[in-house]
Design a protein around this motif. Structure first.
Motif, PDB file in Angstrom:
ATOM      1  N   ARG A  32       0.860  -1.154  -0.113  1.00 24.51           N
ATOM      2  CA  ARG A  32      -0.111   0.196  -0.119  1.00 24.51           C
ATOM      3  C   ARG A  32       0.865   1.387   0.166  1.00 24.51           C
ATOM      4  N   SER A  34      -5.107   6.793   1.755  1.00 21.65           N
ATOM      5  CA  SER A  34      -4.943   5.542   2.574  1.00 21.65           C
ATOM      6  C   SER A  34      -6.579   5.129   2.589  1.00 21.65           C
ATOM      7  N   GLU A  40      -7.368   3.559  -0.680  1.00 23.63           N
ATOM      8  CA  GLU A  40      -6.820   2.035  -0.576  1.00 23.63           C
ATOM      9  C   GLU A  40      -7.378   1.178  -0.005  1.00 23.63           C
ATOM     10  N   LEU A  41      -7.756   1.450   1.349  1.00 20.68           N
ATOM     11  CA  LEU A  41      -8.475   0.492   2.306  1.00 20.68           C
ATOM     12  C   LEU A  41     -10.036  -0.014   2.043  1.00 20.68           C
ATOM     13  N   ARG A  52      -9.537  -0.771  -8.811  1.00 27.41           N
ATOM     14  CA  ARG A  52      -8.173  -1.340  -8.465  1.00 27.41           C
ATOM     15  C   ARG A  52      -7.140  -1.235  -9.358  1.00 27.41           C
ATOM     16  N   GLN A  82      -3.750   0.624  -9.196  1.00 25.90           N
ATOM     17  CA  GLN A  82      -2.416   0.063  -9.183  1.00 25.90           C
ATOM     18  C   GLN A  82      -1.526   0.546 -10.263  1.00 25.90           C
ATOM     19  N   GLU A 134      -0.069   3.522  -8.533  1.00 27.25           N
ATOM     20  CA  GLU A 134       0.719   3.107  -7.497  1.00 27.25           C
ATOM     21  C   GLU A 134       1.946   2.502  -8.017  1.00 27.25           C
ATOM     22  N   SER A 174       5.642   3.857  -6.862  1.00 20.30           N
ATOM     23  CA  SER A 174       6.081   2.981  -5.704  1.00 20.30           C
ATOM     24  C   SER A 174       7.593   3.093  -5.278  1.00 20.30           C
ATOM     25  N   GLN A 231       4.947  -4.049  -6.097  1.00 20.60           N
ATOM     26  CA  GLN A 231       3.922  -3.398  -6.968  1.00 20.60           C
ATOM     27  C   GLN A 231       3.790  -4.064  -8.365  1.00 20.60           C
ATOM     28  N   GLN A 255      -3.723  -8.369   2.563  1.00 20.06           N
ATOM     29  CA  GLN A 255      -2.702  -7.211   2.183  1.00 20.06           C
ATOM     30  C   GLN A 255      -2.693  -6.211   3.125  1.00 20.06           C
ATOM     31  N   ASP A 256      -3.851  -5.500   3.464  1.00 17.40           N
ATOM     32  CA  ASP A 256      -3.784  -4.330   4.419  1.00 17.40           C
ATOM     33  C   ASP A 256      -3.542  -4.709   5.776  1.00 17.40           C
ATOM     34  N   CYS A 295       0.451  -5.014   5.577  1.00 17.41           N
ATOM     35  CA  CYS A 295       1.192  -3.633   5.537  1.00 17.41           C
ATOM     36  C   CYS A 295       1.182  -2.966   6.820  1.00 17.41           C
TER      37      CYS A 295
END
Length: 187
Positions: free
Chosen positions: A19, A58, A61-62, A71, A75, A78, A82, A119, A140-141, A144
């Motif tokens: 993330r 955030s 993302e969440l 997404r 992606q 990001e 990244s 990423q 993943q969250d 992270c």
């Protein structure tokens, strides 16, 4: 010892690879009253502006970007940012543990590359014919946030988890390559 600091950088960089904004937000919140004082670029901006931008990203993302089309858009954005954010987070951890000289730059490069590799793997996973299950996105969250906390409290464990994650990515990528080559030969 430098190994401990390197493992902390690997942990935070792996979190950035999963993330983008959430690890930076947590770095600022965990650093206490000197919000983002060790974070390059962010230390030059107003803390309220940085908190607003990172909290909004955030949240996206969440919560917001859990469907496939949103997404994919997230992606791609990001993927571009990244390496830069991974380098920034790595340098922030290096400054926090008081590394100096050329090691800070080297740690930034390593952090950026690890975040980019993770990423790239996520981008490849997203464009496969089968969509990843939603529970995997929530995992993943959790991973992270755990990696960020481990970077500060238990860098050895966080770094080892990051290295394990890198090993899984390399192993899975080679399996994808074999699948691609076998499907290409059969058609």
């Amino acid at each position: 010892m430098i190994i401990t600091e390197l493992l902390a950088v690997l942990s935070i960089s792996a979190a950035v690879g999963l993330r983008l904004a959430l690890p930076l937000l947590l770095i600022g919140l965990l650093s206490g009253p000197a919000l983002w004082s060790n974070v390059p670029i962010l230390s030059q901006l107003s803390p309220s502006l940085v908190v607003g931008i990172l909290a909004g990203w955030s949240l996206c993302e969440l919560v917001v970007f859990k469907d496939r089309t949103s997404r994919q858009m997230l992606q791609n954005i990001e993927l571009f940012f990244s390496p830069f954010v991974g380098a920034i987070a790595g340098i922030a951890i290096a400054r926090t543990v008081e590394l100096s000289g050329w090691l800070v730059g080297l740690v930034g490069v390593v952090g950026g590359l690890l975040a980019l590799v993770i990423q790239l793997f996520q981008t490849g996973w997203l464009y496969r014919p089968q969509r990843p299950p939603v529970w995997l996105l929530f995992l993943q969250d959790f991973l992270c946030v755990s990696l960020v906390l481990l970077a500060f409290d238990a860098p050895q464990q966080g770094g080892l988890i990051a290295l394990l994650l890198l090993w899984l990515i390399i192993r899975n990528s080679s399996a994808w390559r074999q699948w691609y080559l076998s499907s290409r030969r059969s058609s």
